[in-house]
Design an enzyme around this catalytic site. Structure first.
Site: not given
Ligand code: SF4
Length: 484
Positions: A8, A34, A110-111, A247
């Site tokens: 995210c 996302g 995020n996580g 990435y």
């Protein structure tokens, strides 16, 4: 799924007359993190009137300029989501906004929390009613239930796992980064306003100046008096996700003062030194293989060519083809210019192999187009283990490198040779110390334990959760007299 999914992205603004519009552009820059849903919550600055706008799809599909003008205000937080926990539907789209006894609170995360199941059981036993199946909602309940006396931020000490969060209260904006620092979070300024973002590339888009990273374990509180930091968490070993460099992150972002594109070029150089090959052409799998391929090409003096062409216009509505025509799936995303590879010895560079089906199709494509030899080079080590910190890999038994030796993988792909980057050279390419990183999906050394079976059991037996309640946490487990 043939590639690990991004997790995210979060973005926040405090003190700008066009906060919602800045958040919109910030989320645009973070879209790669996302693509399932996007949302923005704004505050008019009086602290009372929060407004929320969320939808399924890409940022450009979810918001119109009219929406943004209607919800505008000097403060905003935003989120783009890929679901690593909780299903993909509008209810689970973030930011979450709730009314509490402390006033309104909005959160974007995020996580992935590794103790989400345990905390959820405890909170439900105490009367909390969850609106979603997303672990991020737990932080909201902890804040809402924090005792009036004392500092509500300390309630976040119970969170364990990966969390870079932005939280908007009625009087402040809060940025939180877990003590391991798994995911990035950066601070910037634009026109006198503060901005927080998952990545620096979002600052470039809105002409914000990068100030610094939020440190692992740091909580920044921004209000009308300025900005201050608190350190409510136990200390932990820094464990930044190295796969962000390989990435996830955008090449135009900087992390820990290192530019992601430069690190990828360096990874390509390291790969060339480890696995040199005589070839006529170096071909990246776009987009994330491009910079490693450039480094590989420069190091060995082999010409670089963009023989694969990516179709950037595949939206969420693309219909997955049937078994009979599943090869279309690969070709619709990436088409090969046959003339570029015909009769040549080709090195194809990709950033990772997950299940291997896509990589195999690429090799078939190259051979069908007349490539004389196909050598596969991967700019990270083999993925053998699951990620519990916010990246959606398939089960380990579906990871190709978990099931096969390198020789077997090479044979399965139909390649003439195969070479992966090794852990040491991947780290060297970042220019940073090895101890900074989480590399658990490569080496199986998890910085933070996770009881996957317990988590699954809890989520599958929702009615029995109370029975599953574990012994209460020892009082004073995280006691820190400075923060009482
Ligand atoms: Fe990143 Fe892999 Fe660690 Fe997950 S397990 S945080 S993907 S390095």
């Amino acid at each position: 799924m043939n590639k690990p999914k991004h997790e995210c992205g979060v973005f926040a603004v405090y003190g700008h007359p066009n906060a919602a519009i800045l958040a919109y552009y910030g989320l645009f820059a973070l879209q790669h993190r996302g693509q399932e849903s996007a949302g923005i919550v704004t505050s008019d600055g009086s602290g009372k009137a929060f407004q929320s706008f969320k939808g399924m799809g890409l940022v450009g599909q979810v918001f119109t300029m009219k929406d943004l003008e209607e919800i505008n205000g000097p403060r905003a937080i935003g989120h783009v989501r890929y679901s690593t926990t909780g299903s993909s539907n509008l209810k689970n789209a973030q930011p979450f906004l709730v009314d509490t006894a402390r006033g309104q609170i909005a959160i974007a995360h995020n996580g992935n929390l590794v103790n989400a199941a345990q905390l959820r059981i405890e909170l439900e036993a105490e009367g909390s009613i969850f609106q979603t199946t997303v672990d991020s909602e737990i932080a909201l309940h902890l804040l809402a239930k924090a005792p009036d006396s004392g500092n509500p931020i300390t309630s976040l000490r119970r969170l364990e796992g990966a969390f870079s969060m932005v939280i908007m209260g009625e009087n402040e904006l809060i940025g939180v980064r877990d003590p391991y620092g798994f995911r990035p979070l950066v601070l910037g300024r634009v026109d006198g306003a503060y901005v927080l973002s998952s990545e620096t590339c979002a600052f470039d888009l809105i002409h914000a100046e990068f100030i610094r990273e939020i440190e692992p374990g740091e909580v920044v509180i921004i209000d009308d008096d300025g900005i201050r930091s608190e350190w409510p968490f136990r200390r932990a070993k820094k464990s930044f996700c190295i796969f962000e460099y390989v990435y996830f992150a955008r090449p135009d972002s900087n992390i820990d003062d290192m530019n992601v594109k430069e690190v990828r070029v360096q990874m390509g150089r390291e790969l060339a030194r480890l696995h040199p090959v005589e070839a006529d052409i170096v071909v990246p799998v776009p987009d994330s293989g491009i910079y490693a391929a450039l480094g590989f090409s420069e190091e060995l003096g082999i010409p670089f060519d963009l023989a694969f062409v990516r179709n950037h216009y595949i939206g969420r509505t693309f219909i997955q083809p049937s078994q009979l025509v599943r090869d279309f799936n690969v070709r619709v995303k990436l088409n090969l210019i046959g003339e570029a590879v015909r009769g040549k010895r080709v090195v194809v560079i990709d950033d990772s192999i997950v299940r291997g089906t896509t990589a195999r199709s690429r090799v078939v494509n190259l051979r069908e187009a007349g490539a004389k030899e196909v050598h596969v080079r991967i700019s990270c080590p083999p993925h053998k283990h699951a990620c519990y910190y916010g990246i959606d890999f398939p089960d380990p038994e579906k990871l190709l490198a978990n099931q096969m030796t390198r020789e077997e993988i090479c044979e399965y792909l139909g390649a003439d040779s195969l070479g992966y980057l090794e852990v040491e050279s991947m780290v060297r390419a970042t220019g940073l110390p090895k101890q900074n990183f989480c590399m658990a999906c490569f080496d199986g050394e998890y910085p933070l334990p996770y009881d996957e079976a317990f988590d699954k059991h809890v989520m599958e037996n929702r009615r029995d959760r109370a029975r599953l309640l574990p012994p209460p946490l020892q009082p004073g487990l995280f006691a820190d007299p400075k923060l009482s």
